[in-house]
Design a protein around this motif. Structure first.
Motif, PDB file in Angstrom:
ATOM      1  N   VAL A 184       0.860  -1.178   0.000  1.00  0.00           N
ATOM      2  CA  VAL A 184       0.000   0.000   0.000  1.00  0.00           C
ATOM      3  C   VAL A 184       0.900   1.233   0.000  1.00  0.00           C
ATOM      4  N   THR A 185       0.648   2.158  -0.923  1.00  0.00           N
ATOM      5  CA  THR A 185       1.473   3.369  -1.024  1.00  0.00           C
ATOM      6  C   THR A 185       1.123   4.356   0.090  1.00  0.00           C
ATOM      7  N   ALA A 186       1.919   5.415   0.190  1.00  0.00           N
ATOM      8  CA  ALA A 186       1.668   6.468   1.183  1.00  0.00           C
ATOM      9  C   ALA A 186       0.306   7.126   0.933  1.00  0.00           C
ATOM     10  N   GLU A 187      -0.138   7.094  -0.331  1.00  0.00           N
ATOM     11  CA  GLU A 187      -1.450   7.671  -0.695  1.00  0.00           C
ATOM     12  C   GLU A 187      -2.578   6.660  -0.492  1.00  0.00           C
ATOM     13  N   ASN A 188      -2.260   5.541   0.167  1.00  0.00           N
ATOM     14  CA  ASN A 188      -3.225   4.494   0.480  1.00  0.00           C
ATOM     15  C   ASN A 188      -3.758   3.775  -0.769  1.00  0.00           C
ATOM     16  N   CYS A 189      -2.903   3.617  -1.790  1.00  0.00           N
ATOM     17  CA  CYS A 189      -3.270   2.878  -3.004  1.00  0.00           C
ATOM     18  C   CYS A 189      -2.678   1.470  -2.937  1.00  0.00           C
ATOM     19  N   GLN A 190      -3.496   0.503  -3.296  1.00  0.00           N
ATOM     20  CA  GLN A 190      -3.031  -0.886  -3.349  1.00  0.00           C
ATOM     21  C   GLN A 190      -2.226  -1.077  -4.636  1.00  0.00           C
ATOM     22  N   LYS A 191      -0.978  -1.531  -4.518  1.00  0.00           N
ATOM     23  CA  LYS A 191      -0.125  -1.741  -5.687  1.00  0.00           C
ATOM     24  C   LYS A 191       0.560  -3.093  -5.613  1.00  0.00           C
ATOM     25  N   SER A 192       1.193  -3.453  -6.725  1.00  0.00           N
ATOM     26  CA  SER A 192       1.904  -4.722  -6.809  1.00  0.00           C
ATOM     27  C   SER A 192       3.151  -4.514  -7.663  1.00  0.00           C
ATOM     28  N   ARG A 193       4.250  -5.173  -7.302  1.00  0.00           N
ATOM     29  CA  ARG A 193       5.477  -5.129  -8.084  1.00  0.00           C
ATOM     30  C   ARG A 193       5.977  -6.567  -8.249  1.00  0.00           C
ATOM     31  N   ILE A 194       6.438  -6.872  -9.456  1.00  0.00           N
ATOM     32  CA  ILE A 194       7.007  -8.190  -9.690  1.00  0.00           C
ATOM     33  C   ILE A 194       8.526  -8.086  -9.593  1.00  0.00           C
ATOM     34  N   PHE A 195       9.065  -8.793  -8.610  1.00  0.00           N
ATOM     35  CA  PHE A 195      10.497  -8.806  -8.348  1.00  0.00           C
ATOM     36  C   PHE A 195      11.144 -10.019  -9.007  1.00  0.00           C
ATOM     37  N   PHE A 196      12.310  -9.784  -9.614  1.00  0.00           N
ATOM     38  CA  PHE A 196      13.152 -10.881 -10.090  1.00  0.00           C
ATOM     39  C   PHE A 196      14.319 -10.941  -9.118  1.00  0.00           C
ATOM     40  N   ILE A 197      14.540 -12.116  -8.522  1.00  0.00           N
ATOM     41  CA  ILE A 197      15.625 -12.257  -7.554  1.00  0.00           C
ATOM     42  C   ILE A 197      16.613 -13.303  -8.044  1.00  0.00           C
ATOM     43  N   ALA A 198      17.870 -12.890  -8.151  1.00  0.00           N
ATOM     44  CA  ALA A 198      18.948 -13.813  -8.490  1.00  0.00           C
ATOM     45  C   ALA A 198      19.598 -14.199  -7.166  1.00  0.00           C
ATOM     46  N   TRP A 199      19.286 -15.400  -6.702  1.00  0.00           N
ATOM     47  CA  TRP A 199      19.765 -15.891  -5.410  1.00  0.00           C
ATOM     48  C   TRP A 199      21.052 -16.678  -5.642  1.00  0.00           C
ATOM     49  N   SER A 200      22.148 -16.162  -5.089  1.00  0.00           N
ATOM     50  CA  SER A 200      23.456 -16.786  -5.289  1.00  0.00           C
ATOM     51  C   SER A 200      24.229 -16.756  -3.970  1.00  0.00           C
ATOM     52  N   PRO A 201      23.876 -17.668  -3.053  1.00  0.00           N
ATOM     53  CA  PRO A 201      24.511 -17.625  -1.718  1.00  0.00           C
ATOM     54  C   PRO A 201      26.020 -17.859  -1.789  1.00  0.00           C
ATOM     55  N   ASP A 212       8.747 -11.314 -19.565  1.00  0.00           N
ATOM     56  CA  ASP A 212       8.382  -9.932 -19.859  1.00  0.00           C
ATOM     57  C   ASP A 212       7.434  -9.399 -18.789  1.00  0.00           C
ATOM     58  N   GLY A 213       7.884  -8.389 -18.048  1.00  0.00           N
ATOM     59  CA  GLY A 213       7.044  -7.817 -17.002  1.00  0.00           C
ATOM     60  C   GLY A 213       7.737  -7.710 -15.654  1.00  0.00           C
ATOM     61  N   ILE A 214       9.021  -8.023 -15.616  1.00  0.00           N
ATOM     62  CA  ILE A 214       9.802  -7.858 -14.379  1.00  0.00           C
ATOM     63  C   ILE A 214       9.893  -6.359 -14.097  1.00  0.00           C
ATOM     64  N   GLN A 215       9.615  -5.953 -12.855  1.00  0.00           N
ATOM     65  CA  GLN A 215       9.644  -4.535 -12.524  1.00  0.00           C
ATOM     66  C   GLN A 215      10.841  -4.149 -11.665  1.00  0.00           C
ATOM     67  N   VAL A 216      11.305  -5.062 -10.826  1.00  0.00           N
ATOM     68  CA  VAL A 216      12.435  -4.773  -9.947  1.00  0.00           C
ATOM     69  C   VAL A 216      13.353  -5.997  -9.936  1.00  0.00           C
ATOM     70  N   GLU A 217      14.659  -5.747  -9.998  1.00  0.00           N
ATOM     71  CA  GLU A 217      15.612  -6.860  -9.934  1.00  0.00           C
ATOM     72  C   GLU A 217      16.465  -6.742  -8.681  1.00  0.00           C
ATOM     73  N   LEU A 218      16.687  -7.874  -8.022  1.00  0.00           N
ATOM     74  CA  LEU A 218      17.551  -7.934  -6.842  1.00  0.00           C
ATOM     75  C   LEU A 218      18.575  -9.037  -7.041  1.00  0.00           C
ATOM     76  N   GLN A 219      19.789  -8.789  -6.590  1.00  0.00           N
ATOM     77  CA  GLN A 219      20.839  -9.806  -6.552  1.00  0.00           C
ATOM     78  C   GLN A 219      21.106 -10.032  -5.073  1.00  0.00           C
ATOM     79  N   ALA A 220      21.029 -11.267  -4.615  1.00  0.00           N
ATOM     80  CA  ALA A 220      21.225 -11.538  -3.189  1.00  0.00           C
ATOM     81  C   ALA A 220      22.198 -12.691  -2.972  1.00  0.00           C
ATOM     82  N   THR A 221      23.141 -12.486  -2.044  1.00  0.00           N
ATOM     83  CA  THR A 221      24.085 -13.546  -1.690  1.00  0.00           C
ATOM     84  C   THR A 221      23.838 -14.051  -0.271  1.00  0.00           C
ATOM     85  N   ASP A 222      23.049 -13.326   0.487  1.00  0.00           N
ATOM     86  CA  ASP A 222      22.604 -13.822   1.797  1.00  0.00           C
ATOM     87  C   ASP A 222      21.223 -13.232   2.088  1.00  0.00           C
ATOM     88  N   PRO A 223      20.465 -13.839   3.021  1.00  0.00           N
ATOM     89  CA  PRO A 223      19.068 -13.442   3.245  1.00  0.00           C
ATOM     90  C   PRO A 223      18.854 -11.957   3.574  1.00  0.00           C
TER      91      PRO A 223
END
Length: 150
Positions: A86-103, A126-137
């Motif tokens: 929920v945004t600061a303006e109280n709007c319900q939103k959704s984001r699709i995250f791509f996570i590259a998990w490489s411990p 097609d449609g990834i909105q945010v990408e994260l690279q993670a090596t630990d939790p």
């Protein structure tokens, strides 16, 4: 000299695009994106078949803790997570995250294969909105997800 350079470039392109993407990966991702029938999807590279496959699909009722618990502690994976907020303006939103998990504890060979195949695989979804690279939790904690969602 130019000949050798071209050969090197071709080799890199072939090496980077050597992983096939199973049709089920794209199908499940479309279901998550369009129909919201999944909360998350965990993808695994099958080294023997040289392809990315769906390893686990999360139900829409599952939460972020369920998602992180489905990632192996010492093996690389790709994953997508549909994050509702929920945004600061109280709007319900959704984001699709791509996570590259490489411990850090995963095999060097595995890290290299996942790193070299990531961009090509991500283009298939097609449609990834945010990408994260993670090596630990901690690099993909809920606080990180929330801050990157806005």
């Amino acid at each position: 000299m130019l000949q050798a350079r071209e050969g090197t470039c071709n080799w890199k392109a072939n090496a980077a695009s050597g992983m096939a993407v199973h049709d089920d990966c794209k199908l499940r991702f479309l279901e998550l994106k369009a129909k919201r029938t999944h909360r998350f999807i965990v993808f695994k590279i099958e080294e023997k078949q040289k392809q990315v496959v769906v390893e686990k699909v999360g139900e829409p009722t599952q939460n972020y803790d369920d998602f992180t618990a489905s990632l192996p502690v010492d093996e690389c994976r790709y994953a997508v997570y549909d994050f509702d907020f929920v945004t600061a303006e109280n709007c319900q939103k959704s984001r699709i995250f791509f996570i590259a998990w490489s411990p850090d504890t995963s095999r060097v060979r595995s890290k290299m294969i996942y790193a070299s195949s990531k961009d090509r695989f991500k283009r298939e979804l097609d449609g990834i909105q945010v990408e994260l690279q993670a090596t630990d939790p901690t690099e993909m904690g809920l606080d990180v997800i929330k801050s990157r969602a806005n």
